[in-house]
Structure formats: structure tokens, C-alpha cells
Enzyme design. Structure first.
Site, short mmCIF file in Angstrom:
data_model
loop_
_atom_site.label_atom_id
_atom_site.label_comp_id
_atom_site.label_asym_id
_atom_site.label_seq_id
_atom_site.Cartn_x
_atom_site.Cartn_y
_atom_site.Cartn_z
N HIS A 240 -12.93 -15.02 45.36
CA HIS A 240 -13.77 -13.83 45.45
C HIS A 240 -14.93 -14.07 46.43
CE1 HIS A 240 -11.71 -13.05 41.64
NE2 HIS A 240 -11.95 -11.78 41.86
N ASP A 311 -3.61 -9.95 45.64
CA ASP A 311 -4.94 -9.89 45.05
C ASP A 311 -5.74 -8.94 45.95
OD1 ASP A 311 -6.95 -10.43 43.25
OD2 ASP A 311 -6.72 -12.61 43.38
#
Length: 384
Positions: A240, A311
């Protein structure tokens, strides 16, 4: 005397001929002539799942097909209009979509998205348990958040995991959510690993048994399951916030990390989510989510024929690697079927242009959309 006998004989013959005539006449009435052909019964051929999906696919425009490849972050307002505009394959809901809401409000909002969609949508959420609970973190939906799967298994074994998966599934389905982005298949027994709190704990075989139990339970409840994060997070950093480099040997993946994924695939998981890690043993240049080689391994060596999901393409790991306009195109070229992203307005036009220019063939587009539609059919969405 002779005359009497002759008369009786004649009468008997007349009666005999009369009976024979009636019998023959009855047979004529009930038996068709050699030239008679009864009208064939018009029965439609059995409509197989493949036929149904192919019919739906054939009726779609290129724009609608591209839209089906997007699993978008749901906008805070105007979700129905946004879904209709892009013909989205689905939405991912986050905590903000449940905060300060009642279950009924969520049901109505999700129903409005489905009503606006030409093709019923996948409505997904991350409800893993533990640190990732988008729904149960709010008391309006459950008195307490779901426990981490690691704790559930430690306290009650496989039976507890099945009960936990069943309760999660029932809660999500009651809200109109048809996909849970779970279970986590990553292996980690080091508490300093980023993925540790989200992992089940134990070796590949143990985690594989847990994953199988969860997937089988979700299949019985008819909610979609997604194995993540292929090819296995290990001790990598959080993607992230940046690119994670995995320098482990290929044998480590084959002997350990792949084991839970194989188990989940054999149990019938509908989706596999691919991470943004750069795994040197498979592809030292591209993140796994954008790597054709990683997708080849998933398809050919692990035998997965379901829906492959990226993702989030807006995560920093991808942002640092390539510009936003090409990330989705690279993801399609790599072999992904669903593009999980928060910036559809940027990614959708890029993919559409790539198809229109011939960079991505319509045959390649159809491969992914067919898988997405088949998953929707298996989840009962196309009956709605």
C-alpha cells in the site's frame, strides 16, 4: 335339411366377415398409414451455463465488455448512475459505506446499484476478521467485530473456522454483498511481518486445510470467495505504501506458499487476487499483478480457471512503478480478469482505447468477460 344347413352356413360366413371388417376398420382408425408423419415436438436445446454466458457476451458492446472487467471502489454518492455509465462488473465496498448506516440502508443502497446495472454486479467487501473488518467493525451490523482467523482456528480448529465463515457469509448476503475478498492464504509465523495479523498461521498444509474449510463453507452459502495474495506475501513490506521486492527461491513458493492456494483452488474458489510484489524468481521486472509469467504459473501450474483479480491499481506500489493511464492496460495484458481500482475515470478509457486500437484484442477481452459472467452465473446473479 340340406337347404337349412346351407342357409346356416351362409349366415355364419356373413357374421364372420362382418366381425373381420369391424376389426380391420378399428385398426385403420388407430394405426397411421405408412406415409403419416406426426408433427415433431418443438423442444428448445438445454441451455448450458456456457451457452447462457455466450449469448449474453454476444449481445454486449465493446464498451460494456470493458466495463465488466472493472471492480471499482464504490463512489460515496451516485453509485447507481456511475455503475450504469461504465457498465461496471462490480463494486468494492469499504468502511465508509457502512459507517453511520443501518443494515436496511445498506441493503437499499446496494439494491439501487443492482437496479441501475444492465448486468447484475459483483458486490465485494474485505471482511477477513481481525484487523480487516469493513462491516462488523460497526455495532449496527454485529455486536463485536469478527475475530482474526488465526484466533478463531487457535480456539476452535476447523469447526470454528467453518462456523465463522458461515456467519460472515450470512451477514454479507443479508446486505446484498455477494463476494467476500477472503480467505487470506499467505504464510507467516513472524509477528513482525506485515501480513502476520491477517494470516492463518502454520505451515502450508495446515493453512491449506483451513482455506479449504473456509472456501467449502462459502460455496455452500453461495457467496464468492477470493484467495489472496498470490503468489504469497511472505515477509514482504506493505505494498500500500511502496514496491515490495521478494527475493525468495522459486522452490520456497512451490513447497510452501503455493500449497494453500492449491487447496483453495481444489475446493472451488471463484477468484484469486494477485499482489503487487515483485517476485524475482518469477519476474524480476514487473509486479506480480502485471506479470504475464506470474499469471501463467497460476493458470498452468496451479490449474486455476476462475477469475483473476488485481490488488488495487491505485496503490502506491503501482503508482511508483508506472503511470496511472497504463496500469490497467498492463494488467489486462498480463492476464487479469477483474481490475480492482479506485480511479475508473482514468483506467477505463485507457483499456477501451487499447481495445479499439488493437493493442488488446477483442478475443482477449472476451476471455476475461466470459470468466466474470460465468462466476456471476455460478453465484446466481444472472437469475436476478
Amino acid at each position: 335339411m340340406n337347404r337349412r344347413r346351407i342357409a346356416l352356413w351362409a349366415l355364419a360366413m356373413l357374421l364372420l366377415f362382418a366381425v373381420a371388417g369391424c376389426t380391420a376398420g378399428g385398426q385403420e382408425d388407430s394405426t397411421p398409414s405408412p406415409n403419416f408423419e406426426p408433427s415433431p415436438t418443438q423442444t428448445a436445446p438445454a441451455l448450458t451455463p456456457k451457452n447462457r454466458v455466450d449469448e449474453l457476451l454476444a449481445a454486449m458492446t465493446v464498451e460494456e465488455k470493458v466495463g465488466q472487467m472493472f471492480l471499482a471502489r464504490c463512489p460515496e454518492v451516485g453509485g447507481g448512475a456511475f455503475a450504469e455509465r461504465y457498465a461496471l462488473g462490480g463494486y468494492v465496498l469499504f468502511g465508509r459505506d457502512f459507517k453511520d448506516c443501518t443494515p436496511q440502508q445498506v441493503r437499499e443502497r446496494v439494491a439501487s446499484y443492482q437496479a441501475a446495472a444492465k448486468v447484475p454486479m459483483l458486490i465485494a467487501v474485505d471482511e477477513e476478521g481481525g484487523t480487516v473488518v469493513r462491516v462488523s467493525r460497526y455495532p449496527a451490523f454485529r455486536p463485536e467485530p469478527f475475530q482474526a482467523p488465526r484466533e478463531v482456528y487457535a480456539n476452535g480448529g476447523l469447526d470454528a473456522l467453518r462456523a465463522d465463515a458461515a456467519e460472515k457469509s450470512e451477514l454479507l448476503l443479508s446486505l446484498g454483498i455477494n463476494v467476500n475478498l477472503a480467505p487470506v492464504c499467505d504464510l507467516s509465523d513472524n509477528s513482525s511481518d506485515f501480513i502476520y495479523d491477517r494470516s492463518l498461521g502454520g505451515d502450508g498444509e495446515t493453512v491449506g486445510e483451513c482455506v479449504s474449510a473456509i472456501v467449502e463453507t462459502m460455496n455452500k452459502k453461495e457467496i464468492g470467495s477470493v484467495l489472496k495474495h498470490f503468489p504469497g506475501y511472505g515477509n514482504n513490506a506493505d505494498t500500500h505504501t511502496g514496491i515490495a521486492y521478494d527475493r525468495r527461491a522459486l522452490e520456497t513458493f512451490e513447497q510452501a506458499d503455493f500449497v494453500p492456494f492449491r487447496a483453495g483452488i481444489e475446493a472451488g474458489a471463484g477468484g484469486v487476487l494477485v499482489s503487487h510484489n515483485i517476485v524475482f524468481a518469477m519476474d524480476d521486472a514487473l509486479p506480480a499483478s502485471l506479470s504475464p509469467e506470474v499469471h501463467r504459473i497460476l493458470r498452468e501450474e496451479l490449474g486455476f480457471d476462475g477469475v483473476v483479480i488485481t490488488d488495487d491499481l491505485a496503490m502506491d506500489a503501482i503508482g511508483q512503478f508506472t503511470d496511472g493511464e497504463t496500469a490497467a492496460v498492463l494488467a489486462v495484458e498480463a492476464g487479469n480478469d477483474l481490475l480492482c481500482c479506485s480511479d475508473v475515470e482514468t483506467q477505463y478509457p485507457a483499456v477501451l482505447e487499447a481495445v479499439q486500437s488493437g493493442r488488446i484484442t477483442e478475443e482477449r477481452l472476451d476471455e476475461s468477460v466470459r470468466r466474470v459472467l460465468l462466476w456471476k452465473l455460478k453465484l446466481g446473479l444472472l437469475e436476478q
